[in-house]
Write a protein that holds these residues in place. Structure first.
Motif, short mmCIF file in Angstrom:
data_model
loop_
_atom_site.label_atom_id
_atom_site.label_comp_id
_atom_site.label_asym_id
_atom_site.label_seq_id
_atom_site.Cartn_x
_atom_site.Cartn_y
_atom_site.Cartn_z
N ARG A 14 56.07 119.30 31.17
CA ARG A 14 54.57 119.26 31.36
C ARG A 14 53.97 120.17 33.06
N ILE A 15 55.24 119.58 33.47
CA ILE A 15 55.39 119.96 35.44
C ILE A 15 55.73 121.28 35.35
N ARG A 16 56.86 121.83 34.34
CA ARG A 16 57.36 123.18 34.59
C ARG A 16 56.11 123.98 33.95
N TYR A 17 55.24 123.45 32.52
CA TYR A 17 54.44 124.65 32.54
C TYR A 17 53.08 124.27 33.10
N GLY A 18 53.15 124.06 34.04
CA GLY A 18 51.89 123.84 34.88
C GLY A 18 50.45 122.69 34.17
N ASP A 19 51.28 121.65 33.60
CA ASP A 19 50.05 120.61 32.97
C ASP A 19 49.23 120.25 33.91
N TYR A 20 49.74 119.73 34.76
CA TYR A 20 49.50 119.09 35.92
C TYR A 20 48.69 120.13 37.07
N VAL A 21 48.06 121.14 36.92
CA VAL A 21 48.25 121.94 38.31
C VAL A 21 46.73 121.61 38.88
N GLU A 59 50.91 110.07 50.31
CA GLU A 59 50.49 109.00 51.59
C GLU A 59 50.19 107.34 51.18
N ASN A 60 48.42 108.27 49.93
CA ASN A 60 48.06 107.21 49.30
C ASN A 60 48.90 106.13 48.25
N GLY A 61 50.38 106.53 48.21
CA GLY A 61 51.51 105.93 46.92
C GLY A 61 50.95 106.87 45.25
N ARG A 62 50.23 107.31 45.19
CA ARG A 62 49.82 108.55 44.15
C ARG A 62 51.44 109.58 44.53
N VAL A 63 51.35 109.51 43.09
CA VAL A 63 52.54 110.15 42.41
C VAL A 63 52.06 111.71 42.57
N LEU A 64 52.98 112.64 42.69
CA LEU A 64 52.72 113.78 42.90
C LEU A 64 53.78 115.10 43.02
N CYS A 65 53.59 116.29 42.39
CA CYS A 65 54.70 116.94 42.40
C CYS A 65 55.61 117.42 43.63
N SER A 66 57.04 117.17 43.90
CA SER A 66 57.19 117.02 45.30
C SER A 66 57.07 119.23 45.73
N GLN A 67 56.84 119.15 47.40
CA GLN A 67 56.90 120.15 48.22
C GLN A 67 57.42 120.81 47.12
N LYS A 68 58.82 120.91 47.14
CA LYS A 68 59.88 121.56 47.39
C LYS A 68 59.30 122.21 45.50
N GLN A 69 58.88 121.41 44.28
CA GLN A 69 58.80 122.15 42.74
C GLN A 69 57.37 122.58 43.17
#
Length: 355
Positions: A14-21, A59-69
């Protein structure tokens, strides 16, 4: 394969296909509820992607796509009206080829109306946007908002008049060459068939027909009605031409009675298909009694029976690749003309104008 790894693969896809952009990643609880697993399993899947550097904790504990990604892949959206069309499929195929060549991730997104929030969410969250307009013009307030986004390209229509970067395959001067096919056959009447809503593109095509009539003294009627955007152009054209042929006296007669055929200039290939069927059902012969041409063959005109004389789109890949490279580099200023269009038309002479 263990369950948490299956879930992590699903998330990574899903991340690869941009589902969470343009939206947040699901929380552990939401992910567990969606997939139907325990929260512990969902947590293990997320931790697995964090360990691999695909995800990270904010910083707020939420899960994010990594900056590298985020920095590794440029993400571009392709926005299209939420109803099927062959034009949409042609542009999508061309964009997917160009994006794959340049290592860009392409995300197709539908929009329902011209002020749909989906348009502006995509422009805010993606590195660039290709926007295929519907048949009706974007209103001025929407155009003003679109102009705020530096990496937006209109495809299929010319919005350069609004200072929006555009890729347009059918310049107005190309249309005249299609109409000149009728003049070369000494036709006295060429009608214009418009079987869809009249927006900027249709207005340009109709305008060329009017100029052609003025310059050649060829007569002809405008065959159209008011249509909603979601209606089927092919059906509309069939009904329009069928009703036109039911007039008394019939405006189109067999060539045996008139010496010269009658012309139908159709503003789209689907209009030509519907018109062609209506002509045949009225007992007339396409290519003999009635000559038909259309703008934009949409890659089907050569395979119809009879084949339809059309302006065909030239390969737009160079324009798409140029635009994608610009989006990928995240440069704010565009170098070159804001209107990209071919210099020479691609005119296919088919059986519909009497080979």
């Amino acid at each position: 394969m263990v369950k948490y790894k299956q879930i992590s693969q699903l998330l990574e896809k899903r991340i690869r296909y941009g589902d969470y952009v343009s939206e947040d990643l699901p929380t552990e609880m939401n992910l567990a509820s969606e997939i139907g697993v325990s929260r512990t399993t969902a947590r293990k899947a997320i931790m697995h992607l964090i360990d691999r550097g695909v995800l990270m904790r904010g910083e707020n504990g939420r899960v994010l796509c990594s900056q590298k990604q985020e920095t590794q892949t440029s993400r571009v959206a392709f926005l299209t009206p939420a109803w099927p069309s062959s034009e949409m499929h042609i542009w999508r195929y061309a964009l997917e080829k160009a994006a794959a060549k340049l290592g860009v991730q392409l995300r197709p997104i539908d929009y329902v109306h011209s002020d749909d929030p989906a348009i502006f969410q995509a422009a805010e969250n993606f590195d660039g946007v290709f926007l295929l307009p519907g048949p009706e013009a974007f209103p001025k307030p929407v155009i003003d908002r679109l102009k705020r986004y530096p990496h937006l390209v209109i495809v299929g229509q010319d919005y350069s008049w609004a200072d929006l970067l555009s890729i347009h395959c059918f310049p107005a001067n190309h249309i005249r060459q299609l109409l000149d096919v009728f003049a070369a056959k000494n036709l006295q009447t060429v009608d214009c068939v418009v079987a869809q809503p009249i927006g900027p593109t249709m207005e340009t095509r109709i305008g060329q027909w009017w100029e052609f009539k003025r310059d050649t003294d060829i007569g002809g009627d405008m065959i159209t009605a008011k249509f909603k955007p979601y209606t089927m152009t092919m059906h509309n054209a069939y009904d329009l031409v069928s009703d036109y042929l039911k007039q008394t006296p019939c405006p189109i007669q067999p060539i045996a009675q008139t010496d010269l055929p009658h012309g139908l200039f159709c503003c789209s290939i689907n209009a030509a298909v519907g018109a062609s069927r209506a002509v045949a059902d009225a007992g007339l012969t396409v290519g003999k009694d009635v000559l038909i041409s259309a703008i934009n063959g949409e890659e089907v005109n050569r395979y119809l029976q009879p084949s339809i004389t059309c302006l065909e789109a030239r390969d737009a890949s160079q324009y798409l690749e140029q635009s994608l490279s610009w989006m990928k580099l995240k440069e704010t200023s565009w170098q070159g003309s804001i209107l990209m269009e071919p210099e020479q038309p691609s005119l296919f002479i088919g059986e519909s104008t009497g080979l």
